[in-house]
Write a protein that holds these residues in place. Structure first.
Motif, PDB file in Angstrom:
ATOM      1  N   LEU A  28      44.499  44.099  47.731  1.00  0.00           N
ATOM      2  CA  LEU A  28      45.291  44.446  46.731  1.00  0.00           C
ATOM      3  C   LEU A  28      44.299  45.226  45.722  1.00  0.00           C
ATOM      4  O   LEU A  28      44.635  45.626  44.590  1.00  0.00           O
ATOM      5  N   GLY A  29      42.952  45.440  46.028  1.00  0.00           N
ATOM      6  CA  GLY A  29      42.006  46.127  45.188  1.00  0.00           C
ATOM      7  C   GLY A  29      41.339  45.354  44.041  1.00  0.00           C
ATOM      8  O   GLY A  29      40.750  45.843  43.281  1.00  0.00           O
ATOM      9  N   LEU A  30      41.532  44.049  44.005  1.00  0.00           N
ATOM     10  CA  LEU A  30      40.765  43.167  43.066  1.00  0.00           C
ATOM     11  C   LEU A  30      39.529  42.913  43.150  1.00  0.00           C
ATOM     12  O   LEU A  30      39.109  42.588  42.186  1.00  0.00           O
ATOM     13  N   VAL A  31      39.120  42.885  44.447  1.00  0.00           N
ATOM     14  CA  VAL A  31      37.788  42.801  44.509  1.00  0.00           C
ATOM     15  C   VAL A  31      37.321  43.772  45.756  1.00  0.00           C
ATOM     16  O   VAL A  31      37.962  44.008  46.451  1.00  0.00           O
ATOM     17  N   GLU A  32      36.057  44.435  45.628  1.00  0.00           N
ATOM     18  CA  GLU A  32      35.614  45.427  46.523  1.00  0.00           C
ATOM     19  C   GLU A  32      34.883  44.672  47.624  1.00  0.00           C
ATOM     20  O   GLU A  32      34.225  43.588  47.477  1.00  0.00           O
ATOM     21  N   ALA A  33      35.071  45.263  48.823  1.00  0.00           N
ATOM     22  CA  ALA A  33      34.175  44.661  49.909  1.00  0.00           C
ATOM     23  C   ALA A  33      34.150  46.050  51.188  1.00  0.00           C
ATOM     24  O   ALA A  33      35.031  47.044  50.715  1.00  0.00           O
ATOM     25  N   GLU A  34      33.158  45.877  51.910  1.00  0.00           N
ATOM     26  CA  GLU A  34      33.178  46.725  53.027  1.00  0.00           C
ATOM     27  C   GLU A  34      32.911  45.929  54.183  1.00  0.00           C
ATOM     28  O   GLU A  34      33.132  44.754  54.352  1.00  0.00           O
ATOM     29  N   ARG A  35      32.989  46.671  55.212  1.00  0.00           N
ATOM     30  CA  ARG A  35      32.860  46.245  56.609  1.00  0.00           C
ATOM     31  C   ARG A  35      31.516  46.562  57.106  1.00  0.00           C
ATOM     32  O   ARG A  35      30.930  47.388  57.079  1.00  0.00           O
ATOM     33  N   ASP A  36      31.102  45.275  57.850  1.00  0.00           N
ATOM     34  CA  ASP A  36      29.638  45.221  58.538  1.00  0.00           C
ATOM     35  C   ASP A  36      29.904  46.017  59.994  1.00  0.00           C
ATOM     36  O   ASP A  36      31.117  46.420  60.336  1.00  0.00           O
ATOM     37  N   ALA A  37      28.925  46.183  60.511  1.00  0.00           N
ATOM     38  CA  ALA A  37      28.951  46.400  61.897  1.00  0.00           C
ATOM     39  C   ALA A  37      29.895  45.804  63.008  1.00  0.00           C
ATOM     40  O   ALA A  37      30.368  46.456  63.752  1.00  0.00           O
ATOM     41  N   SER A  38      30.284  44.645  62.719  1.00  0.00           N
ATOM     42  CA  SER A  38      31.221  43.806  63.578  1.00  0.00           C
ATOM     43  C   SER A  38      32.652  43.795  63.069  1.00  0.00           C
ATOM     44  O   SER A  38      33.481  43.051  63.692  1.00  0.00           O
ATOM     45  N   ALA A  49      31.630  36.190  40.929  1.00  0.00           N
ATOM     46  CA  ALA A  49      31.802  36.313  39.437  1.00  0.00           C
ATOM     47  C   ALA A  49      33.392  37.281  39.311  1.00  0.00           C
ATOM     48  O   ALA A  49      34.210  36.751  38.334  1.00  0.00           O
ATOM     49  N   VAL A  50      33.446  38.078  40.107  1.00  0.00           N
ATOM     50  CA  VAL A  50      34.620  38.945  40.151  1.00  0.00           C
ATOM     51  C   VAL A  50      35.812  37.885  40.420  1.00  0.00           C
ATOM     52  O   VAL A  50      36.747  38.032  39.606  1.00  0.00           O
ATOM     53  N   LEU A  51      35.831  37.292  41.381  1.00  0.00           N
ATOM     54  CA  LEU A  51      36.774  36.338  41.776  1.00  0.00           C
ATOM     55  C   LEU A  51      37.087  35.110  40.735  1.00  0.00           C
ATOM     56  O   LEU A  51      38.247  34.921  40.379  1.00  0.00           O
ATOM     57  N   ALA A  52      36.116  34.787  40.159  1.00  0.00           N
ATOM     58  CA  ALA A  52      36.327  33.972  38.952  1.00  0.00           C
ATOM     59  C   ALA A  52      37.040  34.330  38.040  1.00  0.00           C
ATOM     60  O   ALA A  52      37.977  33.967  37.350  1.00  0.00           O
ATOM     61  N   ARG A  53      36.575  35.608  37.598  1.00  0.00           N
ATOM     62  CA  ARG A  53      37.419  36.579  36.591  1.00  0.00           C
ATOM     63  C   ARG A  53      38.906  36.574  36.784  1.00  0.00           C
ATOM     64  O   ARG A  53      39.809  36.469  36.067  1.00  0.00           O
ATOM     65  N   VAL A  54      39.245  36.885  38.228  1.00  0.00           N
ATOM     66  CA  VAL A  54      40.581  37.098  38.664  1.00  0.00           C
ATOM     67  C   VAL A  54      41.378  35.688  38.627  1.00  0.00           C
ATOM     68  O   VAL A  54      42.430  35.552  37.825  1.00  0.00           O
ATOM     69  N   GLN A  55      40.575  34.676  38.820  1.00  0.00           N
ATOM     70  CA  GLN A  55      41.184  33.233  38.821  1.00  0.00           C
ATOM     71  C   GLN A  55      41.470  32.848  37.427  1.00  0.00           C
ATOM     72  O   GLN A  55      42.413  32.041  36.972  1.00  0.00           O
ATOM     73  N   ARG A  56      40.413  33.158  36.462  1.00  0.00           N
ATOM     74  CA  ARG A  56      40.726  32.959  34.921  1.00  0.00           C
ATOM     75  C   ARG A  56      42.033  33.721  34.489  1.00  0.00           C
ATOM     76  O   ARG A  56      42.623  33.001  33.693  1.00  0.00           O
ATOM     77  N   LEU A  57      42.081  34.854  34.925  1.00  0.00           N
ATOM     78  CA  LEU A  57      43.297  35.658  34.337  1.00  0.00           C
ATOM     79  C   LEU A  57      44.745  35.035  34.863  1.00  0.00           C
ATOM     80  O   LEU A  57      45.575  35.085  34.125  1.00  0.00           O
ATOM     81  N   ARG A  58      44.446  34.769  36.205  1.00  0.00           N
ATOM     82  CA  ARG A  58      45.583  34.114  36.780  1.00  0.00           C
ATOM     83  C   ARG A  58      46.121  33.072  36.123  1.00  0.00           C
ATOM     84  O   ARG A  58      47.127  32.603  35.818  1.00  0.00           O
ATOM     85  N   THR A  59      45.232  32.029  36.132  1.00  0.00           N
ATOM     86  CA  THR A  59      45.466  30.814  35.576  1.00  0.00           C
ATOM     87  C   THR A  59      45.747  30.642  34.159  1.00  0.00           C
ATOM     88  O   THR A  59      46.835  30.080  33.531  1.00  0.00           O
ATOM     89  N   GLY A  60      44.746  31.506  33.299  1.00  0.00           N
ATOM     90  CA  GLY A  60      44.926  31.521  31.794  1.00  0.00           C
ATOM     91  C   GLY A  60      46.032  32.088  31.270  1.00  0.00           C
ATOM     92  O   GLY A  60      46.725  31.831  30.232  1.00  0.00           O
ATOM     93  N   LEU A  61      46.161  33.485  31.817  1.00  0.00           N
ATOM     94  CA  LEU A  61      47.548  34.050  31.396  1.00  0.00           C
ATOM     95  C   LEU A  61      48.781  34.156  32.058  1.00  0.00           C
ATOM     96  O   LEU A  61      49.819  34.922  31.636  1.00  0.00           O
ATOM     97  N   CYS A  62      48.591  33.577  33.262  1.00  0.00           N
ATOM     98  CA  CYS A  62      49.862  33.675  34.078  1.00  0.00           C
ATOM     99  C   CYS A  62      50.253  34.817  34.528  1.00  0.00           C
ATOM    100  O   CYS A  62      51.655  35.282  34.518  1.00  0.00           O
ATOM    101  N   LEU A  63      49.190  35.555  35.136  1.00  0.00           N
ATOM    102  CA  LEU A  63      49.559  37.075  35.416  1.00  0.00           C
ATOM    103  C   LEU A  63      49.634  37.125  36.687  1.00  0.00           C
ATOM    104  O   LEU A  63      49.164  36.369  37.631  1.00  0.00           O
ATOM    105  N   ASN A  64      50.531  38.206  37.362  1.00  0.00           N
ATOM    106  CA  ASN A  64      50.737  38.308  38.674  1.00  0.00           C
ATOM    107  C   ASN A  64      49.539  39.253  39.061  1.00  0.00           C
ATOM    108  O   ASN A  64      48.851  39.814  38.442  1.00  0.00           O
ATOM    109  N   TYR A  65      49.264  39.427  40.720  1.00  0.00           N
ATOM    110  CA  TYR A  65      47.970  39.977  40.811  1.00  0.00           C
ATOM    111  C   TYR A  65      47.924  41.656  40.353  1.00  0.00           C
ATOM    112  O   TYR A  65      46.881  42.063  40.244  1.00  0.00           O
TER     113      TYR A  65
END
Length: 98
Positions: A28-38, A49-65
């Motif tokens: 969904l583009g909410l957290v950035e990641a790359e692929r390693d060699a495997s 920390a980004v995931l914690a921020r996403v979870q706080r918004l989801r829980t605290g404000l009842c927002l969809n992703y």
């Protein structure tokens, strides 16, 4: 010096978020990641920390992703504007949003 990357398992353990949900957040583009060699997902050290921020918004404000993505973009933009004001010597009387 290269920044060490975190594996999916490490991010899941540190954030308390299930790896499948983290994969969904990446898709969904909410957290950035790359692929390693495997082909596995690797993350910046700030990912838990980004995931914690996403979870706080989801829980605290009842927002969809989709809404969370928009809110994160707006909060990041506000932070950039506040930083620009501080550099310019202009002070905002309101506290920062993030």
């Amino acid at each position: 010096m290269p920044v060490p990357r975190l594996s999916l398992q490490t991010v899941a353990r540190r954030s308390g978020v299930h790896p499948d949900l983290i994969r969904r957040f990446v898709a969904l583009g909410l957290v950035e990641a790359e692929r390693d060699a495997s082909g596995g997902l690797v993350f910046e050290p700030t990912a838990p920390a980004v995931l914690a921020r996403v979870q706080r918004l989801r829980t605290g404000l009842c927002l969809n992703y989709a809404s969370i993505g928009l809110v994160l973009d707006l909060l990041d933009r506000i932070s950039m504007l506040e930083a620009a004001l501080r550099r310019a010597g202009t002070r905002s009387e309101t506290p920062p949003w993030t």
